[in-house]
Design a protein around this motif. Structure first.
Motif, PDB file in Angstrom:
ATOM      1  N   PHE A 219     -42.962  14.235  46.473  1.00  0.00           N
ATOM      2  CA  PHE A 219     -41.832  13.323  46.660  1.00  0.00           C
ATOM      3  C   PHE A 219     -40.509  14.085  46.620  1.00  0.00           C
ATOM      4  O   PHE A 219     -39.574  13.765  47.362  1.00  0.00           O
ATOM      5  CB  PHE A 219     -41.847  12.248  45.562  1.00  0.00           C
ATOM      6  CG  PHE A 219     -40.658  11.336  45.592  1.00  0.00           C
ATOM      7  CD1 PHE A 219     -40.513  10.395  46.601  1.00  0.00           C
ATOM      8  CD2 PHE A 219     -39.661  11.415  44.629  1.00  0.00           C
ATOM      9  CE1 PHE A 219     -39.400   9.557  46.641  1.00  0.00           C
ATOM     10  CE2 PHE A 219     -38.558  10.586  44.653  1.00  0.00           C
ATOM     11  CZ  PHE A 219     -38.437   9.655  45.667  1.00  0.00           C
TER      12      PHE A 219
ATOM     13  N   ALA B  99     -40.150  15.675  49.956  1.00  0.00           N
ATOM     14  CA  ALA B  99     -40.169  14.784  51.122  1.00  0.00           C
ATOM     15  C   ALA B  99     -38.732  14.336  51.336  1.00  0.00           C
ATOM     16  O   ALA B  99     -38.300  13.307  50.824  1.00  0.00           O
ATOM     17  CB  ALA B  99     -41.085  13.592  50.888  1.00  0.00           C
TER      18      ALA B  99
ATOM     19  N   GLY C 250     -37.231  13.742  54.222  1.00  0.00           N
ATOM     20  CA  GLY C 250     -36.985  12.820  55.327  1.00  0.00           C
ATOM     21  C   GLY C 250     -36.859  11.410  54.796  1.00  0.00           C
ATOM     22  O   GLY C 250     -36.963  11.169  53.586  1.00  0.00           O
ATOM     23  N   LEU C 251     -36.664  10.498  55.705  1.00  0.00           N
ATOM     24  CA  LEU C 251     -36.480   9.109  55.277  1.00  0.00           C
ATOM     25  C   LEU C 251     -37.773   8.574  54.669  1.00  0.00           C
ATOM     26  O   LEU C 251     -38.794   8.499  55.336  1.00  0.00           O
ATOM     27  CB  LEU C 251     -36.063   8.237  56.457  1.00  0.00           C
ATOM     28  CG  LEU C 251     -35.844   6.763  56.134  1.00  0.00           C
ATOM     29  CD1 LEU C 251     -34.734   6.592  55.124  1.00  0.00           C
ATOM     30  CD2 LEU C 251     -35.535   5.984  57.386  1.00  0.00           C
ATOM     31  N   VAL C 252     -37.711   8.236  53.428  1.00  0.00           N
ATOM     32  CA  VAL C 252     -38.893   7.692  52.759  1.00  0.00           C
ATOM     33  C   VAL C 252     -38.527   6.364  52.117  1.00  0.00           C
ATOM     34  O   VAL C 252     -37.364   6.088  51.803  1.00  0.00           O
ATOM     35  CB  VAL C 252     -39.429   8.635  51.657  1.00  0.00           C
ATOM     36  CG1 VAL C 252     -39.886   9.942  52.249  1.00  0.00           C
ATOM     37  CG2 VAL C 252     -38.405   8.867  50.569  1.00  0.00           C
ATOM     38  N   ARG C 253     -39.533   5.576  51.971  1.00  0.00           N
ATOM     39  CA  ARG C 253     -39.402   4.365  51.167  1.00  0.00           C
ATOM     40  C   ARG C 253     -40.319   4.584  49.971  1.00  0.00           C
ATOM     41  O   ARG C 253     -41.543   4.472  50.083  1.00  0.00           O
ATOM     42  CB  ARG C 253     -39.830   3.146  51.971  1.00  0.00           C
ATOM     43  CG  ARG C 253     -39.498   1.825  51.290  1.00  0.00           C
ATOM     44  CD  ARG C 253     -39.880   0.668  52.186  1.00  0.00           C
ATOM     45  NE  ARG C 253     -39.013   0.572  53.354  1.00  0.00           N
ATOM     46  CZ  ARG C 253     -37.893  -0.154  53.380  1.00  0.00           C
ATOM     47  NH1 ARG C 253     -37.530  -0.842  52.337  1.00  0.00           N
ATOM     48  NH2 ARG C 253     -37.152  -0.189  54.472  1.00  0.00           N
ATOM     49  N   PRO C 254     -39.742   4.906  48.850  1.00  0.00           N
ATOM     50  CA  PRO C 254     -40.580   5.319  47.716  1.00  0.00           C
ATOM     51  C   PRO C 254     -41.505   4.206  47.256  1.00  0.00           C
ATOM     52  O   PRO C 254     -41.209   3.022  47.387  1.00  0.00           O
ATOM     53  CB  PRO C 254     -39.559   5.654  46.630  1.00  0.00           C
ATOM     54  CG  PRO C 254     -38.249   5.724  47.285  1.00  0.00           C
ATOM     55  CD  PRO C 254     -38.311   4.897  48.508  1.00  0.00           C
ATOM     56  N   LYS C 255     -42.595   4.658  46.724  1.00  0.00           N
ATOM     57  CA  LYS C 255     -43.612   3.720  46.254  1.00  0.00           C
ATOM     58  C   LYS C 255     -43.893   4.052  44.796  1.00  0.00           C
ATOM     59  O   LYS C 255     -44.285   5.173  44.482  1.00  0.00           O
ATOM     60  CB  LYS C 255     -44.858   3.915  47.120  1.00  0.00           C
ATOM     61  CG  LYS C 255     -45.980   2.958  46.885  1.00  0.00           C
ATOM     62  CD  LYS C 255     -47.098   3.307  47.854  1.00  0.00           C
ATOM     63  CE  LYS C 255     -48.408   2.704  47.445  1.00  0.00           C
ATOM     64  NZ  LYS C 255     -49.526   3.300  48.202  1.00  0.00           N
TER      65      LYS C 255
ATOM     66  N   VAL D 216     -43.827   8.386  41.373  1.00  0.00           N
ATOM     67  CA  VAL D 216     -43.306   7.948  42.662  1.00  0.00           C
ATOM     68  C   VAL D 216     -44.012   8.703  43.790  1.00  0.00           C
ATOM     69  O   VAL D 216     -44.147   9.929  43.731  1.00  0.00           O
ATOM     70  CB  VAL D 216     -41.785   8.186  42.753  1.00  0.00           C
ATOM     71  CG1 VAL D 216     -41.246   7.648  44.063  1.00  0.00           C
ATOM     72  CG2 VAL D 216     -41.074   7.538  41.587  1.00  0.00           C
TER      73      VAL D 216
ATOM     74  N   GLY E 284     -44.765   7.503  49.894  1.00  0.00           N
ATOM     75  CA  GLY E 284     -45.170   6.370  50.720  1.00  0.00           C
ATOM     76  C   GLY E 284     -45.821   6.753  52.028  1.00  0.00           C
ATOM     77  O   GLY E 284     -45.954   5.932  52.914  1.00  0.00           O
ATOM     78  N   ASP E 285     -46.251   7.980  52.119  1.00  0.00           N
ATOM     79  CA  ASP E 285     -46.880   8.428  53.355  1.00  0.00           C
ATOM     80  C   ASP E 285     -48.397   8.447  53.156  1.00  0.00           C
ATOM     81  O   ASP E 285     -48.905   9.074  52.228  1.00  0.00           O
ATOM     82  CB  ASP E 285     -46.365   9.826  53.703  1.00  0.00           C
ATOM     83  CG  ASP E 285     -46.870  10.294  55.045  1.00  0.00           C
ATOM     84  OD1 ASP E 285     -46.077  10.275  55.989  1.00  0.00           O
ATOM     85  OD2 ASP E 285     -48.053  10.671  55.144  1.00  0.00           O
ATOM     86  N   VAL E 286     -49.091   7.777  54.061  1.00  0.00           N
ATOM     87  CA  VAL E 286     -50.542   7.671  53.886  1.00  0.00           C
ATOM     88  C   VAL E 286     -51.233   9.014  54.053  1.00  0.00           C
ATOM     89  O   VAL E 286     -52.233   9.288  53.398  1.00  0.00           O
ATOM     90  CB  VAL E 286     -51.152   6.669  54.869  1.00  0.00           C
ATOM     91  CG1 VAL E 286     -51.076   5.284  54.321  1.00  0.00           C
ATOM     92  CG2 VAL E 286     -50.504   6.740  56.228  1.00  0.00           C
ATOM     93  N   GLU E 287     -50.692   9.830  54.926  1.00  0.00           N
ATOM     94  CA  GLU E 287     -51.315  11.137  55.144  1.00  0.00           C
ATOM     95  C   GLU E 287     -51.259  11.975  53.874  1.00  0.00           C
ATOM     96  O   GLU E 287     -52.234  12.639  53.514  1.00  0.00           O
ATOM     97  CB  GLU E 287     -50.602  11.872  56.282  1.00  0.00           C
ATOM     98  CG  GLU E 287     -50.767  11.224  57.648  1.00  0.00           C
ATOM     99  CD  GLU E 287     -52.223  11.140  58.071  1.00  0.00           C
ATOM    100  OE1 GLU E 287     -52.967  12.107  57.812  1.00  0.00           O
ATOM    101  OE2 GLU E 287     -52.616  10.110  58.640  1.00  0.00           O
TER     102      GLU E 287
ATOM    103  N   ILE F 278     -40.691  14.159  57.641  1.00  0.00           N
ATOM    104  CA  ILE F 278     -40.630  13.459  56.366  1.00  0.00           C
ATOM    105  C   ILE F 278     -40.747  14.428  55.199  1.00  0.00           C
ATOM    106  O   ILE F 278     -39.977  14.368  54.257  1.00  0.00           O
ATOM    107  CB  ILE F 278     -41.736  12.389  56.279  1.00  0.00           C
ATOM    108  CG1 ILE F 278     -41.576  11.351  57.394  1.00  0.00           C
ATOM    109  CG2 ILE F 278     -41.723  11.696  54.938  1.00  0.00           C
ATOM    110  CD1 ILE F 278     -40.360  10.476  57.268  1.00  0.00           C
TER     111      ILE F 278
END
Lengths: 223, 655
Positions: free
Chosen positions: A36, A39, A41-46, A58, A61-64, A189
């Motif tokens: 995280f 990362a 790039g534009l992320v939407r944290p989870k 945190v 939010g990237d599935v890969e 990202i």
């Protein structure tokens, strides 16, 4: 593929003493926290709450990323099962891919490693580790043995505290070392990374193969 | 010099903007993780649910402000107000105090007091501080205890005695990108840190439990640092984030926090009245899967870049790829495949299959040319189980195309249709299968077929409701007796849709081209947008087609073959009984498309402008009727399609 390790910042994370059933959560927590921070790039944290510990980490939010980390953890766990009671190290490396002038016998790209994180785990073989197999129960209570459960919860609190410590170690490192981080490319990202686990670097199989090839000279190598 | 001066000015302005946004984002990250019930924990999963209107476009899922520091956060209205506060403070210092309020257990919930009371209580020492309270529901209980458990300090420490705008002009652009990158890193670590501090546990408990706690977290933003007492300070720990240098100072971030507050929160947890429980409904903790509702786990194409992924937070992505299957104009195997072969829709489930209700289709097609596909011929593929040859109104050139085939189906020429704008553009097109319409629509090609389709749609005034109906009809038609005429090469629709791999539309075209001889009439006929209903029938029944083809040829040679009204009257007056069954049935079902059948004279003639008078047409028709009667009588009652065809051929020659 050439690899270059120059100007590479290295962070040795504090060793964690964990039980087998804790490996997955602990590694997820640490690896995702590092990624995280890389990362950009534009992320939407989870937010993810750990089940075993009162810790929220945190994800980017990237599935890969999630898939890759889970796969590596699976490999690591199976390695641990084959090599019990052994300290182990996982390396998370970030690199840049640089294209090179193509020439004979060289690959066109090379990896420039700019950061490496070493996660040190000491997987202990707790006498009651089979109890801990129940992954998803937050509190494993043995009502018959209050002493054991007390010890268990205090041990868990200790693991939680040291995990928290490791997370702060990551945050501090990220804060202190910013200059070596490559510039952010548009649309990317997260920085490319690789996770190295013991089995893929110095496993018996891999080393044996190399030794054998060195000794005998594998026929296919000549052709 | 002037240019460099101005560029340095813009650099300074950009720098200022970065600093402004840093303040905002930093405060937002803190507030979001300290204000229960409005946090991202509740929010992220509810995004699409709570705001269906905004979820329809991808742009709304990534707001402009989300792009700042590449960190997409929930919009927090209170934080927006805090931005004003930041502005008032001239972006020097913003303090966020997180206050833990402990209420006595017998608190009275309805004693409201003006917020200012609290503010005054808290910051009475300084009148100038513009403290500002987030608490929405204030209990005026005097006995409650308040404790600042966290103090966040967002600061921009200016370097004194240095001109900001001119300072370090040499590498200002480099500075700016470095500043931006470093502030991204700083905010990332802030985001993680706020979740690791003890106060987050309280926040989490407040958020996730269905209990009314005797404690409350109240974040308070101010621009003034109210000093702690030495004792208070001794109880707190400090964490400094590494400052980020700007051209005229540095951005710093630090937090003073109480490390031992978990005991407070756990002690005072008391189950109370359930009146607030609805507030907790929808907490992502209750349904963790909903937190990220639209991750394109299986839908995203493997090649999709991470960057494109964020668009998939809304479902727009899927909407943009029209699920064309159900709009496939032809029931043949190849065309069905073609219609789903839009690469972006490849992974979509076949939409016309029954498991997917038509509503889904409609919902998916809002922004594409849904309507234009409506007149897709499928529906006519068979409301009627009768094996009768359908009637066809082609454009004149299409009729010629049909003549190439010895087994061309009946054409009742409808030249006025051909002269209508809708079909006239078809003149420029090869007699391609109707799937071209689909293709054109898919590729956003708005010329030619799509327009044709659109116009036809208008002509037929075909509603979506109708389509829904007909798509159902079409599917059921597979079980109609006519399917027994099918060639082995044409599979059932269900089979088609079971295919997981659909070739691209052009593959299908190739497929058709490589096999034109085996089903010439199907190839030809699929060029007709206006004859949807018989595509399914004709291509599968060559012998009948032959008969019809003969008729077409005959009519083609007729002088008034291009007259719609005559053809209409002709069919009205003289169509064989065999046809009327199916035609009428179709009319019943497909009222809206009766133009195509040319049998509903009323509708057709009312819609189409007659170029000749009715009497003229009647005159011609009489001649045709005679011819027709002759044909029928010669063919006899037990005529087969084959001898019907030969007779037709014969008689047409004779005429």
């Amino acid at each position: 593929m050439r690899t270059i390790i120059m100007n590479c910042e290295v962070c040795q994370l504090k060793e964690l003493e964990v039980e087998h059933f804790e490996i997955r959560e602990v590694l997820r927590c640490i690896l995702h926290t590092i990624v995280f921070h890389r990362a950009l790039g534009l992320v939407r944290p989870k937010d993810v709450d750990l089940e075993l510990f009162e810790i929220t980490y945190v994800q980017c939010g990237d599935v890969e990323v999630e898939k890759k980390i889970d796969e590596k953890i699976d490999h690591f766990i199976s390695w641990v099962e084959k090599h019990p009671n052994k300290k182990s190290q996982i390396c998370l490396s970030f690199y840049e891919v640089k294209s090179k002038q193509p020439s004979w016998f060289t690959n066109k790209t090379e990896r420039l490693y700019w950061e490496q994180w070493y996660l040190n785990l000491n997987v202990t073989q707790h006498p009651k580790s089979h109890l801990g197999k129940s992954h998803h129960s937050k509190v494993v209570i043995d009502p018959g043995d209050s002493g054991a459960s007390e010890e268990r919860s205090s041990r868990r609190a200790a693991v939680e505290a040291s995990l928290r410590e490791v997370l702060f170690q990551i945050i501090k490192f990220v804060n202190e070392k910013k200059d070596h981080v490559p510039p952010i490319s548009e649309g990317v990202i997260y920085f490319p990374y690789e996770i190295t686990i013991p089995s893929s670097s110095d496993s018996a199989f891999g080393m044996d193969m190399i030794k054998r090839m060195l000794q005998t000279g594998h026929p296919t190598m000549l052709s | 010099m002037a240019s460099s001066h101005s560029s340095s000015h813009t650099e300074a302005a950009k720098m200022e903007q970065v600093i402004t946004e840093f303040f905002y984002k930093g405060v937002l990250i803190i507030l979001e993780s300290r204000s229960p019930y409005v946090s991202s924990r509740n929010y992220s999963g509810e995004q699409t649910v709570s705001s269906p209107s905004s979820s329809s476009s991808s742009s709304s899922s990534v707001r402009p402000r989300d792009k700042w520091f590449n960190l997409a956060l929930r919009e927090c209205p209170s934080a927006l107000e805090s931005l004003d506060l930041c502005r008032q403070s001239n972006f020097e210092t913003v303090v966020v105090d997180v206050i833990l309020e402990q209420k006595p257990l017998d608190w009275e919930p309805v004693t409201f007091s003006p917020k200012r009371d609290l503010v005054r209580n808290l910051s009475s020492k300084d009148k100038n501080s513009f403290c500002w309270n987030f608490d929405q529901e204030e209990s005026g209980s005097e006995t409650k205890s308040e404790k600042i458990i966290e103090r966040w300090l967002v600061q921009h420490e200016s370097r004194k005695g240095r001109d900001c705008s001119s300072g370090s002009r040499r590498s200002s652009s480099n500075n700016l990108s470095t500043l931006y990158k470093k502030s991204i890193l700083l905010l990332r670590s802030l985001y993680v840190t706020v979740r690791l501090l003890p106060a987050y546990k309280i926040f989490r408990d407040l958020n996730s439990s269905g209990q009314i706690r005797a404690i409350k977290l109240v974040p308070r933003v101010s621009s003034f640092v109210e000093p702690f007492t030495r004792k208070e300070e001794a109880e707190m720990q400090r964490f400094w984030f590494t400052p980020v240098d700007t051209s005229c100072g540095r951005l710093s971030l630090s937090v003073l926090y109480r490390s031992s507050i978990s005991d407070i929160s756990s002690e005072s947890s008391t189950p109370m009245s359930p009146q607030f429980i609805p507030d907790y409904v929808g907490s992502p903790l209750a349904d963790p899967l909903r937190r990220f509702p639209s991750l394109p786990v299986s839908h995203g194409s493997p090649s999709s870049l991470p960057f494109s992924r964020r668009h998939s937070w809304s479902y727009d992505h899927y909407k943009a790829s029209p699920p064309l299957v159900s709009f496939s104009p032809s029931p043949t195997h190849s065309e069905s495949r073609a219609s789903v072969s839009n690469p972006s829709s490849r992974c979509l489930p076949p939409m016309s299959l029954s498991p997917h209700p038509p509503e889904t289709l409609l919902a998916h097609r809002k922004n594409t040319n849904y309507d234009e596909y409506c007149p897709s011929p499928n529906f006519s593929a068979s409301p009627s189980p009768s094996p009768s040859p359908p009637i066809h109104i082609p454009g004149s050139h299409l009729s010629k195309a049909l003549l190439r085939s010895e087994s061309a189906p009946v054409n009742i020429p409808a030249p006025r249709l051909a002269t209508s704008p809708a079909l006239s553009c078809k003149q420029n097109l090869p007699p391609s299968p109707p799937l071209k319409v689909t293709k054109a629509g898919t590729s956003k090609d708005n010329i030619g077929p799509v327009q044709t389709g659109a116009t036809i749609e208008k002509l037929f005034s075909f509603g979506k409701e109708d389509y829904r109906k007909y798509s159902g009809v079409k599917l059921s038609s597979n079980s109609s007796p006519r399917i027994s005429f099918s060639r082995s090469s044409s599979r059932s629709l269900q089979d088609d849709f079971d295919d997981s791999e659909f070739p691209c539309p052009f593959d299908v075209e190739d497929d058709d081209m490589t096999d034109p001889g085996s089903r010439p009439e199907s190839y030809d006929r699929r060029g007709h947008l206006s004859d949807p209903h018989e595509t399914g029938l004709f291509m599968n029944r060559k012998s009948q087609d032959a008969a019809v083809g003969a008729l077409v040829r005959m009519l083609k040679k007729a002088p008034l073959r291009q007259d719609v009204s005559s053809s209409i009257n002709f069919s009205e007056a003289s169509r064989p009984e065999m046809w009327s069954n199916s035609v009428q049935e179709q009319n019943q079902i497909l009222e809206a498309v009766t133009v195509e059948h040319a049998t509903s004279s009323s509708i057709a003639s009312s819609r189409l402008v007659a170029s000749k008078t009715t009497s003229d047409a009647l005159e011609e028709l009489r001649g045709y009727r005679e011819l027709k009667n002759l044909l029928l009588s010669e063919g006899g009652r037990s005529y087969t399609s084959a001898n019907y065809a030969s007779e037709a051929e014969h008689s047409s020659r004779g005429s």
